[in-house]
Design a protein around this motif. Structure first.
Motif, PDB file in Angstrom:
ATOM      1  N   ILE A  25       0.812  -1.214   0.000  1.00  0.00           N
ATOM      2  CA  ILE A  25       0.000   0.000   0.000  1.00  0.00           C
ATOM      3  C   ILE A  25       0.845   1.264   0.000  1.00  0.00           C
ATOM      4  N   SER A  26       1.867   1.350   0.850  1.00  0.00           N
ATOM      5  CA  SER A  26       2.607   2.609   0.973  1.00  0.00           C
ATOM      6  C   SER A  26       3.433   2.951  -0.260  1.00  0.00           C
ATOM      7  N   THR A  27       3.814   1.984  -1.073  1.00  0.00           N
ATOM      8  CA  THR A  27       4.602   2.311  -2.267  1.00  0.00           C
ATOM      9  C   THR A  27       3.807   2.223  -3.556  1.00  0.00           C
ATOM     10  N   MET A  28       2.813   1.372  -3.633  1.00  0.00           N
ATOM     11  CA  MET A  28       2.081   1.189  -4.890  1.00  0.00           C
ATOM     12  C   MET A  28       0.921   2.165  -5.058  1.00  0.00           C
ATOM     13  N   LEU A  29       0.379   2.657  -3.959  1.00  0.00           N
ATOM     14  CA  LEU A  29      -0.787   3.533  -4.056  1.00  0.00           C
ATOM     15  C   LEU A  29      -0.451   5.004  -3.892  1.00  0.00           C
ATOM     16  N   ALA A  30       0.799   5.303  -3.571  1.00  0.00           N
ATOM     17  CA  ALA A  30       1.188   6.694  -3.315  1.00  0.00           C
ATOM     18  C   ALA A  30       1.228   7.535  -4.586  1.00  0.00           C
ATOM     19  N   GLN A  31       1.369   6.905  -5.726  1.00  0.00           N
ATOM     20  CA  GLN A  31       1.442   7.625  -6.993  1.00  0.00           C
ATOM     21  C   GLN A  31       0.041   7.960  -7.500  1.00  0.00           C
ATOM     22  N   ASP A  32      -0.019   8.891  -8.417  1.00  0.00           N
ATOM     23  CA  ASP A  32      -1.317   9.301  -8.969  1.00  0.00           C
ATOM     24  C   ASP A  32      -1.972   8.209  -9.805  1.00  0.00           C
ATOM     25  N   ALA A  33      -1.181   7.441 -10.522  1.00  0.00           N
ATOM     26  CA  ALA A  33      -1.730   6.374 -11.378  1.00  0.00           C
ATOM     27  C   ALA A  33      -1.437   5.026 -10.735  1.00  0.00           C
ATOM     28  N   TRP A  34      -2.483   4.404 -10.233  1.00  0.00           N
ATOM     29  CA  TRP A  34      -2.322   3.107  -9.568  1.00  0.00           C
ATOM     30  C   TRP A  34      -2.072   1.998 -10.585  1.00  0.00           C
ATOM     31  N   PRO A  35      -1.364   0.925 -10.158  1.00  0.00           N
ATOM     32  CA  PRO A  35      -1.264  -0.262 -11.006  1.00  0.00           C
ATOM     33  C   PRO A  35      -2.656  -0.896 -11.152  1.00  0.00           C
ATOM     34  N   ASP A  36      -2.863  -1.606 -12.246  1.00  0.00           N
ATOM     35  CA  ASP A  36      -4.166  -2.235 -12.499  1.00  0.00           C
ATOM     36  C   ASP A  36      -4.622  -3.134 -11.358  1.00  0.00           C
ATOM     37  N   ILE A  37      -3.703  -3.894 -10.776  1.00  0.00           N
ATOM     38  CA  ILE A  37      -4.091  -4.832  -9.709  1.00  0.00           C
ATOM     39  C   ILE A  37      -4.681  -4.084  -8.517  1.00  0.00           C
ATOM     40  N   ALA A  38      -4.140  -2.917  -8.195  1.00  0.00           N
ATOM     41  CA  ALA A  38      -4.669  -2.141  -7.068  1.00  0.00           C
ATOM     42  C   ALA A  38      -6.034  -1.560  -7.405  1.00  0.00           C
ATOM     43  N   ARG A  39      -6.181  -1.046  -8.613  1.00  0.00           N
ATOM     44  CA  ARG A  39      -7.474  -0.484  -9.040  1.00  0.00           C
ATOM     45  C   ARG A  39      -8.554  -1.576  -9.028  1.00  0.00           C
ATOM     46  N   GLU A  40      -8.204  -2.760  -9.533  1.00  0.00           N
ATOM     47  CA  GLU A  40      -9.169  -3.860  -9.533  1.00  0.00           C
ATOM     48  C   GLU A  40      -9.557  -4.239  -8.111  1.00  0.00           C
ATOM     49  N   ALA A  41      -8.577  -4.355  -7.235  1.00  0.00           N
ATOM     50  CA  ALA A  41      -8.850  -4.780  -5.861  1.00  0.00           C
ATOM     51  C   ALA A  41      -9.724  -3.788  -5.107  1.00  0.00           C
ATOM     52  N   PHE A  42      -9.366  -2.523  -5.164  1.00  0.00           N
ATOM     53  CA  PHE A  42     -10.062  -1.523  -4.360  1.00  0.00           C
ATOM     54  C   PHE A  42     -11.331  -0.986  -5.005  1.00  0.00           C
ATOM     55  N   MET A  43     -11.455  -1.125  -6.323  1.00  0.00           N
ATOM     56  CA  MET A  43     -12.584  -0.477  -6.990  1.00  0.00           C
ATOM     57  C   MET A  43     -13.485  -1.419  -7.775  1.00  0.00           C
ATOM     58  N   GLU A  44     -12.965  -2.545  -8.258  1.00  0.00           N
ATOM     59  CA  GLU A  44     -13.752  -3.367  -9.167  1.00  0.00           C
ATOM     60  C   GLU A  44     -14.149  -4.726  -8.607  1.00  0.00           C
ATOM     61  N   GLU A  45     -13.286  -5.354  -7.832  1.00  0.00           N
ATOM     62  CA  GLU A  45     -13.595  -6.702  -7.352  1.00  0.00           C
ATOM     63  C   GLU A  45     -14.705  -6.637  -6.305  1.00  0.00           C
ATOM     64  N   ILE A  46     -14.383  -6.972  -5.097  1.00  0.00           N
ATOM     65  CA  ILE A  46     -15.362  -6.958  -4.007  1.00  0.00           C
ATOM     66  C   ILE A  46     -14.790  -6.065  -2.906  1.00  0.00           C
ATOM     67  N   PRO A  47     -14.916  -4.742  -3.061  1.00  0.00           N
ATOM     68  CA  PRO A  47     -14.258  -3.839  -2.113  1.00  0.00           C
ATOM     69  C   PRO A  47     -14.685  -4.031  -0.663  1.00  0.00           C
ATOM     70  N   ASP A  48     -15.923  -4.447  -0.423  1.00  0.00           N
ATOM     71  CA  ASP A  48     -16.360  -4.638   0.970  1.00  0.00           C
ATOM     72  C   ASP A  48     -15.489  -5.659   1.687  1.00  0.00           C
ATOM     73  N   GLN A  49     -15.149  -6.758   0.996  1.00  0.00           N
ATOM     74  CA  GLN A  49     -14.307  -7.783   1.612  1.00  0.00           C
ATOM     75  C   GLN A  49     -12.904  -7.252   1.888  1.00  0.00           C
ATOM     76  N   ILE A  50     -12.404  -6.433   0.997  1.00  0.00           N
ATOM     77  CA  ILE A  50     -11.063  -5.888   1.189  1.00  0.00           C
ATOM     78  C   ILE A  50     -11.038  -4.942   2.386  1.00  0.00           C
ATOM     79  N   TRP A  51     -12.017  -4.052   2.475  1.00  0.00           N
ATOM     80  CA  TRP A  51     -12.043  -3.123   3.614  1.00  0.00           C
ATOM     81  C   TRP A  51     -12.255  -3.868   4.919  1.00  0.00           C
ATOM     82  N   GLU A  52     -13.057  -4.923   4.887  1.00  0.00           N
ATOM     83  CA  GLU A  52     -13.249  -5.730   6.094  1.00  0.00           C
ATOM     84  C   GLU A  52     -11.928  -6.373   6.505  1.00  0.00           C
ATOM     85  N   GLU A  53     -11.189  -6.895   5.539  1.00  0.00           N
ATOM     86  CA  GLU A  53      -9.901  -7.523   5.816  1.00  0.00           C
ATOM     87  C   GLU A  53      -8.899  -6.499   6.356  1.00  0.00           C
TER      88      GLU A  53
END
Length: 189
Positions: free
Chosen positions: A22-50
């Motif tokens: 999180i501290s190195t991959m999300l700090a930039q303005d353009a996130w990697p696809d895997i981060a965008r998918e995880a936080f925005m497209e997959e099942i964000p509720d499960q991620i925030w719960e985790e």
């Protein structure tokens, strides 16, 4: 990473499918696809719960999400782990295949901690699957005692002897197959 941890992951059939620091991959303005998918497209509720915090009010704003994680001191690793789903389960064994597996996102402050949590998750996952399979097997045995075997023609039950007049008959069929068999016998005459 310690060799012992690598060996444990291998021996327990767990692999990392995706790793987000999180501290190195999300700090930039353009996130990697895997981060965008995880936080925005997959099942964000499960991620925030985790992760263990409430999500921010806007899950479409990368900057806001990163700021929210920083404010809550959640700058570790979010790792998607995978393990094969146990099949052909008995009380003391099961079969595994990477052709059929389950995945779970796990958050921890270090990658080693995430791997330790993954080992615990995998054991709980196997235990739940074993408990469910053994319950289903016990229910099936109870049904067999109560209703007899399943029909060799269609696999359904409850069963009736093919020839009720013969007490030694070990041929059983469901009512529908017995009825269909009687129709075929009449047509043959």
């Amino acid at each position: 990473m310690k060799e012992a941890m690598i060996d444990m992951m291998f021996e327990n059939n767990i692999r990392a499918e995706a790793i987000i620091h999180i501290s190195t991959m999300l700090a930039q303005d353009a996130w990697p696809d895997i981060a965008r998918e995880a936080f925005m497209e997959e099942i964000p509720d499960q991620i925030w719960e985790e992760i263990g915090i409430e999500p921010p009010y806007d899950l479409d704003d990368e900057g806001l999400i990163f700021e929210h994680l920083e404010d809550n001191r959640k700058c570790g690793f979010l790792v998607k782990f995978a393990t094969p789903v146990p099949q052909d389960i008995t009380a003391d064994s099961h079969r595994l295949s990477w052709g059929y597996y389950s995945m779970k996102w796990i958050y921890a402050e270090s990658y080693e901690q995430a791997c330790e949590k993954a080992l615990d998750w995998r054991q709980e996952f196997i235990d739940r699957r074993r408990e469910k399979a053994l319950k289903e097997q016990a229910d099936g045995e109870e049904q067999l005692k109560e209703y007899g075997p399943t029909c060799p023609e269609c696999g359904e039950g409850p069963m009736s002897p093919k020839n009720p007049a013969d007490p030694d008959s070990d041929e059983y069929f469901c009512g529908e197959c017995l009825f269909n068999d009687a129709d075929e016998d009449e047509e043959a005459l």
